[in-house]
Design an enzyme around this catalytic site. Structure first.
Site, PDB file in Angstrom:
ATOM      1  CB  SER A 257      -3.726   0.675  -0.468  1.00 28.34           C
ATOM      2  OG  SER A 257      -3.925   1.958  -1.024  1.00 28.34           O
TER       3      SER A 257
ATOM      4  CE  LYS B 169      -0.384   7.493   1.056  1.00 32.37           C
ATOM      5  NZ  LYS B 169      -0.992   8.282  -0.005  1.00 32.37           N
TER       6      LYS B 169
ATOM      7  CG  HIS C 125     -10.258   3.890   2.112  1.00 32.81           C
ATOM      8  ND1 HIS C 125      -9.746   4.561   3.203  1.00 32.81           N
ATOM      9  CD2 HIS C 125      -9.412   4.128   1.084  1.00 32.81           C
ATOM     10  CE1 HIS C 125      -8.618   5.168   2.826  1.00 32.81           C
ATOM     11  NE2 HIS C 125      -8.396   4.921   1.552  1.00 32.81           N
ATOM     12  NE  ARG C 126      -5.525   0.854   6.788  1.00 37.26           N
ATOM     13  CZ  ARG C 126      -4.400   0.471   7.370  1.00 37.26           C
ATOM     14  NH1 ARG C 126      -4.439  -0.229   8.483  1.00 37.26           N
ATOM     15  NH2 ARG C 126      -3.235   0.754   6.854  1.00 37.26           N
TER      16      ARG C 126
ATOM     17  N   GLY D  30      -0.231   6.968  -6.675  1.00 35.61           N
ATOM     18  CA  GLY D  30       0.962   7.703  -7.113  1.00 35.61           C
ATOM     19  C   GLY D  30       1.970   6.794  -7.791  1.00 35.61           C
TER      20      GLY D  30
ATOM     21  CD  GLN E  63      -4.498   2.253  -4.705  1.00 30.14           C
ATOM     22  OE1 GLN E  63      -4.531   2.853  -5.797  1.00 30.14           O
ATOM     23  NE2 GLN E  63      -3.774   2.697  -3.694  1.00 30.14           N
ATOM     24  CB  ALA E  64       0.162   1.402  -7.083  1.00 32.30           C
TER      25      ALA E  64
ATOM     26  N   GLY F 163       1.363   4.460  -0.882  1.00 32.78           N
ATOM     27  CA  GLY F 163       2.775   4.682  -1.188  1.00 32.78           C
ATOM     28  C   GLY F 163       3.450   3.514  -1.879  1.00 32.78           C
TER      29      GLY F 163
ATOM     30  CG  ASP G 182      -7.969   8.255  -2.685  1.00 35.19           C
ATOM     31  OD1 ASP G 182      -8.007   7.423  -1.763  1.00 35.19           O
ATOM     32  OD2 ASP G 182      -6.920   8.712  -3.129  1.00 35.19           O
ATOM     33  CD  GLU G 183      -8.757   8.980   1.396  1.00 41.75           C
ATOM     34  OE1 GLU G 183      -8.486   8.156   0.494  1.00 41.75           O
ATOM     35  OE2 GLU G 183      -7.993   9.921   1.712  1.00 41.75           O
TER      36      GLU G 183
ATOM     37  CE  LYS H 193      -8.487   2.678  -2.845  1.00 49.36           C
ATOM     38  NZ  LYS H 193      -9.087   3.932  -2.477  1.00 49.36           N
TER      39      LYS H 193
ATOM     40  CE  LYS I 260      -3.837   8.630  -4.683  1.00 50.29           C
ATOM     41  NZ  LYS I 260      -4.083   8.879  -3.298  1.00 50.29           N
TER      42      LYS I 260
HETATM   43  C1  3PG Z   1      -5.527   4.807  -0.621  1.00 49.07           C
HETATM   44  O1  3PG Z   1      -6.714   4.838  -0.939  1.00 49.07           O
HETATM   45  O2  3PG Z   1      -5.051   3.911   0.080  1.00 49.07           O
HETATM   46  C2  3PG Z   1      -4.600   5.919  -1.046  1.00 49.07           C
HETATM   47  O3  3PG Z   1      -5.257   6.906  -1.742  1.00 49.07           O
HETATM   48  C3  3PG Z   1      -3.397   5.383  -1.753  1.00 49.07           C
HETATM   49  O4  3PG Z   1      -2.781   6.295  -2.596  1.00 49.07           O
HETATM   50  P1  3PG Z   1      -1.259   6.101  -3.052  1.00 49.07           P
HETATM   51  O5  3PG Z   1      -1.152   4.760  -3.710  1.00 49.07           O
HETATM   52  O6  3PG Z   1      -0.983   7.228  -4.016  1.00 49.07           O
HETATM   53  O7  3PG Z   1      -0.424   6.214  -1.842  1.00 49.07           O
END
Ligand code: 3PG
Length: 418
Positions: A341, A313, A272-273, A366, A363-364, A343, A182-183, A180, A154
């Site tokens: 994944s 989140k 990833h969805r 942040g 997956q984390a 939050g 990101d999307e 990973k 991030k």
């Molecule tokens: C994901 O790919 O699901 C998000 O980017 C997750 O990011 P986060 O762990 O910071 O909420």
């Protein structure tokens, strides 16, 4: 002989589905003045071989592929059975054009949601299903019985390649198995695909050597289909074991093509969805995440994001039910590893494992990089939270002699972010 086909022909409350029918459950809200029966017959008609006008058809010229609305529940649920012959083998696009196509916009219903499907063997057999599924934990990684751990650097976009690779190194050293993308990180000038992938995979090899644990990388290959295949080949040529794809935005046909190519290269697919909520967020309209996950399994992804059981989140959803389906028996179709994944952070690991079990990926982003002492400490804290939970030790107790976890708990406690 000529026969007439009208809406009533698609409703039969005495009908018992055959083993090879594809059965779909919908929630519908009939339009004003429309009974449940009238709306249900229109759904079955439009999603199979009917239309708004009564048709005079020469029976000799017709294969009867009409669906049957056969159950109308008290809770606005209806069940529709589709003959398997309606579907082209192995074409998810064609199947969805039937069961989630025109009917989503019909005037006969104010809203309609495809909630669940029961897939017959004849339809499932047309698809490859996943190559690895939950076995990635031991076949491609060294996670054993614990959850697979992943992190996405991030900010999700904007980091230079140098910064990206440094975060990867720190996170792998701290104890995660997978880096990973990101999307929305694909091939942008600030962090170009080929440089990012070649340097990160070289680093993964170094860290595998250093830690004695297999480290790998979920590389986002999302692009136009032919470019996506080229990117998957690049990952393979550079020693990667996984690709990631934004399955909803790419489209299922592209996913099917990717799956075919990944078989030759022994690559697992992480789904990833992104954009799923455009279909599944409304509880009265669209397509449920359960069905999206089913579609993804048939198309052959090995992992898919299925939410966090309300602990992250994202909006709460039936994560345990979806995960159970992904791991359930489905003829010869391999299972799928569900990914939690969005939050997540070390303070919720115990509740997450309690809700979803250990056969998951956590997956984390942040929740690792936001650790006050940086990414490596954040990764250690997540790994420690998993160790504690696997040993049935309360997080706070484990934190007494695990400083990184203590700091994470001090910062986030067990909060579920918004
Ligand atoms: C994901 O790919 O699901 C998000 O980017 C997750 O990011 P986060 O762990 O910071 O909420």
């Amino acid at each position: 002989m000529t026969t007439g086909i009208e809406y009533d022909d698609f409703l039969d409350l005495e009908y018992e589905p055959r083993d090879d029918d594809l059965v779909c459950e919908f929630t519908i809200d009939p339009a004003d003045g429309m009974t449940m029966e009238a709306a249900a017959s229109r759904v079955a008609s439009e999603s199979s071989n009917g239309t708004w006008a009564a048709l005079a058809v020469d029976e000799d010229e017709l294969t009867d592929l009409g669906a049957t609305a056969y159950m109308i529940g008290n809770d606005d649920r209806i069940s529709v059975a589709y003959p398997a012959a309606l579907f082209e083998a192995g074409s998810m696009a064609q199947i969805l054009s039937c069961i989630a196509g025109n009917i989503m916009g019909m005037k006969a219903v104010d809203s309609i949601r495809l909630e669940d499907c029961y897939w017959p063997e004849t339809v499932v057999d047309g698809f490859p299903g996943p190559q690895f599924g939950t076995s990635v934990a031991s076949e491609k990684l060294d996670a054993g019985d614990r959850p697979v751990l992943a992190t996405v650097p991030k900010p999700k976009v904007g980091l230079s390649t140098d910064a990206h690779v440094q975060i990867a190194e720190d996170a792998w050293r701290g104890g995660v198995d997978l880096l990973k993308d990101d999307e929305n990180l694909t091939d942008q000038p600030f962090n170009p695909f080929e440089e990012r992938v070649s340097r990160s995979l070289a680093k993964a090899e170094e860290l595998t050597e250093e830690t004695g644990e297999k480290k790998d990388y979920l590389v986002n290959v999302t692009a136009e289909t032919e470019e996506m295949i080229r990117r998957a080949e690049f990952v393979h040529e550079h020693g990667g074991g996984f690709v990631m794809v934004d399955v909803v935005t790419c489209g299922w046909s592209a996913v099917q093509t990717l799956r075919e190519h990944c078989e030759d290269m022994d690559l697992a697919i992480h789904a990833h969805r992104a954009m799923h909520a455009a279909f599944d967020r409304m509880d009265h309209h669209g397509v449920s995440m359960r069905v999206i996950a089913q579609v993804a399994r048939l198309c052959g992804v090995d992992h898919i994001h299925t939410g966090t059981a309300g602990l992250g989140k994202l909006a709460n959803e039936d994560t345990p039910g979806i995960n159970a389906w992904l791991k359930s028996d489905l003829y010869d179709c391999t299972d799928v590893l569900p990914v939690a994944s969005g939050g997540l952070h070390p303070g919720v690991t115990d509740a997450l494992i309690d809700a979803l079990g250990t056969d998951i990926a956590i997956q984390a982003g942040g929740g690792i990089h936001g650790h006050p002492d940086g990414t490596e400490a954040g990764a250690r804290a997540l790994r420690q939270s998993v160790e504690a939970t696997m040993q049935d030790v309360p997080l706070a107790e484990y934190a007494e002699d695990h400083a990184e976890l203590a700091t994470a708990l001090e910062k986030w406690g067990a909060e579920t972010p918004r």
